[in-house]
Write an enzyme that holds these catalytic residues in place. Structure first.
Site, mmCIF file in Angstrom:
data_model
loop_
_atom_site.group_PDB
_atom_site.id
_atom_site.type_symbol
_atom_site.label_atom_id
_atom_site.label_comp_id
_atom_site.label_asym_id
_atom_site.label_seq_id
_atom_site.Cartn_x
_atom_site.Cartn_y
_atom_site.Cartn_z
ATOM 1 N N LYS A 1 44.275 25.897 39.267
ATOM 2 C CA LYS A 1 43.519 26.582 40.328
ATOM 3 C C LYS A 1 42.031 26.736 40.029
ATOM 4 C CE LYS A 1 47.238 29.363 42.373
ATOM 5 N NZ LYS A 1 47.686 30.706 42.756
ATOM 6 N N ALA B 1 45.455 35.972 40.246
ATOM 7 C CA ALA B 1 45.945 36.577 41.488
ATOM 8 C C ALA B 1 45.233 37.897 41.752
ATOM 9 C CB ALA B 1 47.454 36.789 41.399
ATOM 10 N N THR C 1 48.476 24.711 42.199
ATOM 11 C CA THR C 1 49.070 25.864 41.534
ATOM 12 C C THR C 1 48.849 25.779 40.028
ATOM 13 O OG1 THR C 1 51.057 27.248 41.423
ATOM 14 C CG2 THR C 1 51.439 24.876 41.474
ATOM 15 N N ASN D 1 44.079 46.823 33.410
ATOM 16 C CA ASN D 1 44.556 45.583 32.809
ATOM 17 C C ASN D 1 44.785 45.786 31.332
ATOM 18 O OD1 ASN D 1 45.167 42.738 33.102
ATOM 19 N ND2 ASN D 1 43.363 42.346 31.840
ATOM 20 N N ARG D 2 45.814 45.101 30.784
ATOM 21 C CA ARG D 2 46.113 45.192 29.349
ATOM 22 C C ARG D 2 44.840 44.950 28.540
ATOM 23 N NH1 ARG D 2 49.992 40.642 26.878
ATOM 24 N NH2 ARG D 2 48.378 39.360 27.836
ATOM 25 N N THR D 3 44.113 43.877 28.869
ATOM 26 C CA THR D 3 42.825 43.615 28.231
ATOM 27 C C THR D 3 41.780 44.330 29.103
ATOM 28 O OG1 THR D 3 43.739 41.457 27.681
ATOM 29 C CG2 THR D 3 41.370 41.758 27.295
ATOM 30 N N ASP E 1 45.292 32.986 48.693
ATOM 31 C CA ASP E 1 46.111 33.997 47.998
ATOM 32 C C ASP E 1 45.697 35.417 48.400
ATOM 33 O OD1 ASP E 1 47.879 32.406 46.554
ATOM 34 O OD2 ASP E 1 46.505 32.185 44.865
ATOM 35 N N GLY F 1 46.452 44.550 36.590
ATOM 36 C CA GLY F 1 46.190 43.154 36.251
ATOM 37 C C GLY F 1 44.773 42.735 36.582
#
Ligand code: NAP
Length: 279
Positions: A67, A130, A63, A150-152, A103, A126
């Site tokens: 990862k 993930a 985790t 996504n913000r960026t 995931d 996002g």
């Protein structure tokens, strides 16, 4: 026979729910094994992986923050994990450490509990680790049109180009996401926005949504994020991150033992650990 040892490596790791659900599953399935949480810092990762091998640990989860960094330290990495660029499950097969990513598969299995996916229009919020796993796995389902915000913004566009999925995916701005919210059958929230302790934060305000839309947030602490609360008030079907967590764990368990554990039981354990009630 000697008890088999499994575990999870990460930092921080003290509050990991993985030992609770895996040790319970081992007990339920009468499997002679124990699962332990190991606190490993980034500069200890290489030694930790060698240690796992030397000690004959049968398998482990990986985790935050390891990862991605673990990939070059493993003997083999399966195709999906390599493309996603992250490993969350390692199997020790006769001394050969093999990395997998459960995931994405875990998330899609969870989403199928609340909606069918064929011909759906999906917005993913996002473009982090993930999101990469979820985007890759959802896109492979086929016949799903996916927009990525996504913000960026460039990270979203690069992700689509990297997976060569330009024909069925598009990067969009937050303004477009808000304006087009009525078009989406499914909205998947994969950022850390709204996670404890910043529980009043939301990626963006919801004005109107499609009738019958599904809003799925992979955060499970809190159980209901601000986004899910707002979406529910507008009539959406909502899903938190507990199911994804249970399914990614169940698929890891299957890699290790060849058997699928009881995912409802896993979900209940997580809910109880989070202070909810078991039912
Ligand atoms: P990550 O790789 O660090 O990605 C973080 C993402 O969140 C990026 O898209 C980032 O945008 C965005 N972000 C962070 N802060 C933001 C802010 N203030 N405003 C807007 N966007 C912001 O993290 P991850 O591994 O993908 O994990 C993301 C979340 O998923 C975490 O809450 C984690 O606990 C949860 N998760 C749940 C499960 C489950 O089983 N339910 C499994 C894995 C992860 P930028 O690119 O612009 O920085």
């Amino acid at each position: 026979m000697l008890k088999k040892l499994y575990g999870v490596i990460g930092s921080p790791i003290t509050h990991s729910m993985s030992p609770h659900i895996h040790n319970d599953a081992f007990k339920q399935m009468d499997y002679n094994a124990h699962y332990h949480a190991f606190h490993i810092e980034p500069d200890e990762l290489e030694d930790a992986v060698k240690g796992m091998k030397a000690l004959g640990v049968s398998g482990f989860n990986v985790t935050i923050p390891h990862k991605e960094a673990i990939i070059p330290l493993l003997d083999e990495v399966d195709e999906a994990a390599r493309r996603i660029g992250a490993v969350n499950t390692v199997v020790n097969r006769d001394g050969v450490l093999i990395g997998y990513n459960t995931d994405g598969k875990g998330y899609v299995e969870a989403l199928k509990e609340v909606t069918m996916l064929k011909n759906k229009r999906v917005l993913i919020i996002g473009a982090g680790g993930a999101a990469r796993a979820i985007f890759y796995t959802l896109a492979k389902e086929g016949n799903i049109q996916i927009d990525l915000y996504n913000r960026t913004a460039c990270k979203a566009v690069e992700l689509i180009q990297e997976f060569s999925l330009n024909h069925l995916a598009k990067g969009i701005s937050s303004k477009e996401a808000v304006n087009r919210m009525k078009d989406y059958d499914v909205v998947v929230q994969t950022t850390s926005v709204g996670m404890f302790p910043y529980t009043e934060e939301s990626p963006f305000p919801l004005i109107n949504i499609k009738e019958g839309a599904v809003f799925s947030d992979i955060i499970y602490n809190p159980i209901e994020t601000r986004l899910l609360r707002d979406a529910k008030a507008l009539g959406a079907v909502t899903q938190n991150g507990v199911s994804m967590f249970a399914y990614q764990a169940a698929f890891a368990f299957e890699h290790w033992t060849g058997q699928l554990p009881d995912t409802d039981r896993m979900k209940n354990i997580v809910k109880v650990q989070l202070g909810g009630i078991s039912c």
